[in-house]
Design an enzyme around this catalytic site. Sequence first.
Site, PDB file in Angstrom:
ATOM      1  N   SER A  17       0.841  -1.192   0.000  1.00  9.53           N
ATOM      2  CA  SER A  17       0.000   0.000   0.000  1.00  9.53           C
ATOM      3  C   SER A  17       0.881   1.250   0.000  1.00  9.53           C
ATOM      4  CB  SER A  17      -0.943  -0.007   1.204  1.00  9.53           C
ATOM      5  OG  SER A  17      -0.219  -0.112   2.401  1.00  9.53           O
ATOM      6  N   CYS A  18       0.244   2.370  -0.244  1.00 15.83           N
ATOM      7  CA  CYS A  18       0.923   3.660  -0.338  1.00 15.83           C
ATOM      8  C   CYS A  18       1.860   3.862   0.851  1.00 15.83           C
ATOM      9  CB  CYS A  18      -0.131   4.760  -0.379  1.00 15.83           C
ATOM     10  SG  CYS A  18       0.537   6.409  -0.617  1.00 15.83           S
ATOM     11  N   PRO A  19       3.066   4.315   0.628  1.00 15.49           N
ATOM     12  CA  PRO A  19       3.660   4.801  -0.627  1.00 15.49           C
ATOM     13  C   PRO A  19       4.513   3.761  -1.338  1.00 15.49           C
ATOM     14  CG  PRO A  19       5.093   5.430   1.163  1.00 15.49           C
ATOM     15  CD  PRO A  19       3.937   4.640   1.774  1.00 15.49           C
TER      16      PRO A  19
END
Length: 81
Positions: A17-19
Amino acid sequence: MSSEFDVTETLDVKGASCPMPVVKTKSAVDDLAEDDVLEVLATDSGSMSDIDGWADGTAGVELLDQVEDGDVYKHYVRKTE
């Protein structure tokens, strides 16, 4: 746009997941030669806007296409310099 590119390397960041999709994409692009194309496979829907924004603000890369394929988001990035 067509997603039929001469892909040099595929980066699988599914589950990240981000980043992390952007961080790993930048690292992989750094290792490519000029005009090489990186295919990035992600499952984070935010990667669509994250990778687009990163490519738009980064010299030396071009986002060629983004494709939603079921639960997988495919991004095609060319190193331009």
